[in-house]
Scaffold this motif. Structure first.
Motif, PDB file in Angstrom:
ATOM      1  N   UNK A  48       0.825  -1.219   0.000  1.00  0.00           N
ATOM      2  CA  UNK A  48       0.000   0.000   0.000  1.00  0.00           C
ATOM      3  C   UNK A  48       0.858   1.268   0.000  1.00  0.00           C
ATOM      4  N   UNK A  49       2.064   1.159   0.551  1.00  0.00           N
ATOM      5  CA  UNK A  49       2.953   2.325   0.597  1.00  0.00           C
ATOM      6  C   UNK A  49       3.993   2.284  -0.517  1.00  0.00           C
ATOM      7  N   UNK A  50       4.564   1.094  -0.683  1.00  0.00           N
ATOM      8  CA  UNK A  50       5.721   1.005  -1.574  1.00  0.00           C
ATOM      9  C   UNK A  50       5.367   0.559  -2.989  1.00  0.00           C
ATOM     10  N   UNK A  51       4.155   0.105  -3.184  1.00  0.00           N
ATOM     11  CA  UNK A  51       3.737  -0.338  -4.514  1.00  0.00           C
ATOM     12  C   UNK A  51       4.298  -1.702  -4.853  1.00  0.00           C
ATOM     13  N   UNK A  52       4.065  -2.127  -6.088  1.00  0.00           N
ATOM     14  CA  UNK A  52       4.554  -3.449  -6.521  1.00  0.00           C
ATOM     15  C   UNK A  52       6.073  -3.401  -6.735  1.00  0.00           C
ATOM     16  N   UNK A  53       6.677  -4.575  -6.728  1.00  0.00           N
ATOM     17  CA  UNK A  53       8.103  -4.637  -7.030  1.00  0.00           C
ATOM     18  C   UNK A  53       8.892  -5.340  -5.941  1.00  0.00           C
ATOM     19  N   UNK A  54      10.188  -5.487  -6.154  1.00  0.00           N
ATOM     20  CA  UNK A  54      11.009  -6.257  -5.205  1.00  0.00           C
ATOM     21  C   UNK A  54      11.282  -5.540  -3.875  1.00  0.00           C
ATOM     22  N   UNK A  55      11.211  -4.195  -3.879  1.00  0.00           N
ATOM     23  CA  UNK A  55      11.577  -3.475  -2.652  1.00  0.00           C
ATOM     24  C   UNK A  55      10.704  -3.865  -1.449  1.00  0.00           C
ATOM     25  N   UNK A  56       9.350  -3.868  -1.598  1.00  0.00           N
ATOM     26  CA  UNK A  56       8.550  -4.301  -0.425  1.00  0.00           C
ATOM     27  C   UNK A  56       8.859  -5.743  -0.016  1.00  0.00           C
ATOM     28  N   UNK A  57       9.240  -6.560  -0.984  1.00  0.00           N
ATOM     29  CA  UNK A  57       9.592  -7.949  -0.650  1.00  0.00           C
ATOM     30  C   UNK A  57      10.830  -7.986   0.243  1.00  0.00           C
ATOM     31  N   UNK A  58      11.819  -7.148  -0.118  1.00  0.00           N
ATOM     32  CA  UNK A  58      13.053  -7.084   0.699  1.00  0.00           C
ATOM     33  C   UNK A  58      12.711  -6.644   2.118  1.00  0.00           C
ATOM     34  N   UNK A  59      11.911  -5.591   2.225  1.00  0.00           N
ATOM     35  CA  UNK A  59      11.574  -5.059   3.558  1.00  0.00           C
ATOM     36  C   UNK A  59      10.784  -6.096   4.367  1.00  0.00           C
ATOM     37  N   UNK A  60       9.857  -6.784   3.692  1.00  0.00           N
ATOM     38  CA  UNK A  60       9.054  -7.799   4.398  1.00  0.00           C
ATOM     39  C   UNK A  60       9.962  -8.898   4.950  1.00  0.00           C
ATOM     40  N   UNK A  61      10.941  -9.318   4.145  1.00  0.00           N
ATOM     41  CA  UNK A  61      11.862 -10.377   4.602  1.00  0.00           C
ATOM     42  C   UNK A  61      12.747  -9.856   5.733  1.00  0.00           C
ATOM     43  N   UNK A  62      13.169  -8.601   5.618  1.00  0.00           N
ATOM     44  CA  UNK A  62      13.996  -8.019   6.699  1.00  0.00           C
ATOM     45  C   UNK A  62      13.216  -8.066   8.018  1.00  0.00           C
ATOM     46  N   UNK A  63      11.975  -7.595   7.994  1.00  0.00           N
ATOM     47  CA  UNK A  63      11.171  -7.551   9.227  1.00  0.00           C
ATOM     48  C   UNK A  63      11.080  -8.933   9.878  1.00  0.00           C
ATOM     49  N   UNK A  64      10.705  -9.907   9.073  1.00  0.00           N
ATOM     50  CA  UNK A  64      10.514 -11.243   9.647  1.00  0.00           C
ATOM     51  C   UNK A  64      11.847 -11.828  10.133  1.00  0.00           C
ATOM     52  N   UNK A  65      12.917 -11.574   9.345  1.00  0.00           N
ATOM     53  CA  UNK A  65      14.228 -12.110   9.742  1.00  0.00           C
ATOM     54  C   UNK A  65      14.758 -11.484  11.018  1.00  0.00           C
ATOM     55  N   UNK A  66      14.418 -10.219  11.240  1.00  0.00           N
ATOM     56  CA  UNK A  66      14.847  -9.591  12.509  1.00  0.00           C
ATOM     57  C   UNK A  66      14.257 -10.403  13.673  1.00  0.00           C
ATOM     58  N   UNK A  67      12.984 -10.744  13.549  1.00  0.00           N
ATOM     59  CA  UNK A  67      12.316 -11.517  14.606  1.00  0.00           C
ATOM     60  C   UNK A  67      12.919 -12.887  14.793  1.00  0.00           C
ATOM     61  N   UNK A  68      13.151 -13.573  13.685  1.00  0.00           N
ATOM     62  CA  UNK A  68      13.661 -14.950  13.781  1.00  0.00           C
ATOM     63  C   UNK A  68      15.125 -14.957  14.223  1.00  0.00           C
ATOM     64  N   UNK A  69      15.959 -14.186  13.512  1.00  0.00           N
ATOM     65  CA  UNK A  69      17.393 -14.203  13.849  1.00  0.00           C
ATOM     66  C   UNK A  69      17.636 -13.627  15.245  1.00  0.00           C
ATOM     67  N   UNK A  70      16.871 -12.597  15.601  1.00  0.00           N
ATOM     68  CA  UNK A  70      17.026 -12.002  16.933  1.00  0.00           C
ATOM     69  C   UNK A  70      16.794 -13.033  18.024  1.00  0.00           C
ATOM     70  N   UNK A  71      15.773 -13.836  17.861  1.00  0.00           N
ATOM     71  CA  UNK A  71      15.469 -14.861  18.879  1.00  0.00           C
ATOM     72  C   UNK A  71      16.567 -15.936  18.893  1.00  0.00           C
ATOM     73  N   UNK A  72      16.911 -16.440  17.691  1.00  0.00           N
ATOM     74  CA  UNK A  72      17.896 -17.519  17.634  1.00  0.00           C
ATOM     75  C   UNK A  72      19.251 -17.063  18.188  1.00  0.00           C
ATOM     76  N   UNK A  73      19.661 -15.848  17.809  1.00  0.00           N
ATOM     77  CA  UNK A  73      20.976 -15.372  18.275  1.00  0.00           C
ATOM     78  C   UNK A  73      20.945 -15.084  19.781  1.00  0.00           C
ATOM     79  N   UNK A  74      19.815 -14.567  20.268  1.00  0.00           N
ATOM     80  CA  UNK A  74      19.749 -14.295  21.715  1.00  0.00           C
ATOM     81  C   UNK A  74      19.881 -15.601  22.511  1.00  0.00           C
TER      82      UNK A  74
END
Lengths: 252, 247
Positions: free
Chosen positions: A121-147
């Motif tokens: 809705x903000x970034x429109x179609x394309x790879x950029x929102x995909x990158x951001x979506x993966x970053x968000x989820x990976x922060x959660x997963x990697x943050x937990x695993x590394x902690x």
């Protein structure tokens, strides 16, 4: 029966009930494989592969790798400091620990697909929102695993760093990071591999890359191109796994 | 120089204190060995000196200021002046000998310098000199996990030496080493102690080592200071009192 306690039989019983219940809910029925022939017929339509679009699909594969790579790397870079705040032994205090843990749980609980839909809705179609979506989820997963890696690190070097008069955060960083680094790399490459598969799903919502092509080819019954897409995906995943294991070997 | 006044430490949830009303003073030049059975409070005692273990009652005084009165910066300064070595060496794995030694300078550097590894050539030279002093004959670039126990402890001593310490603390530094290596490590500690005129306070299980090297022996039993004297005064009767079961 010297190896087992009575309580373990109870656990086994509970587990069995859970398995049976889940099988009922998911209509898990191996007899359905009777119609195996249908799958064979369907797969036979995938061949011979149509390699005419290979250069274009190769380009799309590179885009998928780029999405997954950025999503995992930026995820790791942001998750690393957060994981120190979310580990009991390195967190500044109970409040910081709880807030960071909650944030990581929240990010982990929202699938990339949902992040992708929201970001569209903000970034429109394309790879950029995909990158951001993966970053968000990976922060959660990697943050937990590394902690969790941080919490199980040997506390001896941390004590030594405090004893030399180092500031706590510097001491923790130097005492812990070298200990957990090979495992952090393992987690990173695993998440990179997962991100490749995730970016395929994000292709469904216009995230671009080979996933989007796979979706289009499937919908338009171009199965001979689907087989090329699948082959490229397999090559990508195997390649990331191979490179990851080589780098880890070198680091250890 | 260092004074314990009525120091008690009780760990959360524990019924008995790990240290109970300890009163003692250490002066420059003393090489003190701390004896006592496992669980007698030796490690707690050592950790109270540089504030790694906060005291529950009483105080630990450095020169004219107690640790509890000190600001965070002053506490860091005390730690910087205190070289500490441990039973399991507590080196940073996957880092080289010289990198480990340079971490001894962390207390002297700004955080960004530590983070980026901005050490001057004089710092590196100091680390290499420390390697010479501890008679370590391995490549400075070798990773520490590839060293033997004795070599690791020498690296740990070198790390403490670059701190330019006034006080040397040892928490059972030879407990995981063979007797020959343990003796050589103690010789090294004593040599360094004399050369730099330090206060050295070292926990040890081996009474023979303590009597051979210490200028003063103290002993703890159930957290209480039960002996404070010269190695000659530490006789069989004292030994029996300290190491026999109290039941």
């Amino acid at each position: 029966m010297v190896w087992f306690k009575r309580s373990q039989f109870l656990i086994l019983l509970c587990l069995s009930l859970l398995v049976i219940g889940s099988m009922k809910l998911t209509e898990f029925d191996l007899s359905k494989f009777r119609d195996f022939q249908n799958m064979g017929d369907f797969l036979s339509k995938w061949f011979p592969m149509n390699t005419e679009s290979l250069p274009f699909l190769f380009q799309e594969s590179l885009l998928t790798i780029a999405i997954a790579f950025l999503g995992s790397l930026f995820g790791l870079i942001i998750a690393l400091p957060l994981s120190f705040m979310a580990a009991r032994n390195t967190s500044r205090n109970r409040f910081v620990y709880s807030v960071t843990r909650f944030l990581l749980s929240f990010l982990r609980s929202v699938p990339e697909f949902v992040f992708g839909l929201i970001l569209l809705t903000t970034l429109g179609l394309g790879p950029f929102p995909a990158v951001i979506a993966i970053i968000f989820h990976n922060i959660g997963v990697l943050g937990k695993l590394i902690s969790e890696l941080i919490e199980s690190a040997d506390k001896g070097p941390m004590e030594a760093m405090l004893a030399v008069g180092a500031r706590k955060w510097i001491g923790n960083l130097f005492a812990v990071l070298p200990q957990i680094w090979p495992n952090v790399l393992s987690q990173f490459f695993y998440r990179f591999e997962v991100a490749i598969r995730t970016s395929l799903i994000l292709g469904l919502i216009g995230g671009g890359g080979i996933g989007q092509q796979l979706f289009i080819h499937f919908k338009t019954f171009q199965y001979q191109l689907v087989s090329v897409d699948v082959l490229l995906i397999m090559i990508m995943v195997i390649m990331v796994d191979y490179i990851g294991s080589k780098i880890r070997e070198k680091v250890i | 120089m260092i004074e314990f006044k009525g120091v008690s430490v009780t760990y959360p949830g524990a019924k008995e204190p790990a240290l109970a009303d300890v009163n003692i003073t250490f002066q420059k030049g003393e090489f003190v060995c701390v004896l006592g059975r496992s669980g007698a409070g030796k490690s707690t005692f050592i950790r109270c000196i540089n504030g790694l273990q906060p005291v529950s009652e009483g105080y630990v005084k450095w020169e004219d200021k107690t640790l509890s009165e000190m600001t965070h910066k002053e506490t860091l300064e005390v730690r910087r002046k205190t070289g500490m070595i441990f039973q399991h060496f507590n080196l940073i794995p996957r880092m080289s000998v010289v990198q480990n030694i340079l971490t001894g300078l962390f207390g002297y550097k700004k955080s960004y310098e530590n983070l980026l590894g901005l050490f001057k050539s004089s710092d590196r030279l100091q680390a290499l000199e420390a390697i010479d002093q501890v008679e370590l004959t391995v490549e400075p670039t070798r990773r520490v996990e590839k060293l033997s126990g004795g070599q690791k402890q020498r690296v740990a001593i070198a790390r403490a030496l670059v701190q330019n310490p006034k006080v040397f603390l040892g928490d059972e530094p030879v407990a995981s080493l063979d007797p020959g290596t343990a003796d050589r490590i103690f010789q090294l500690l004593k040599k360094t102690h004399v050369k730099r005129n330090l206060v050295s306070i070292i926990n040890v299980h081996d009474v023979i080592l303590a009597k051979k090297f210490a200028t003063r022996i103290i002993a703890l039993k159930d957290g209480k200071l039960v002996f404070d004297g010269t190695p000659e005064e530490f006789d069989d009767k004292v030994y029996a009192d300290i190491y026999n079961h109290s039941s």
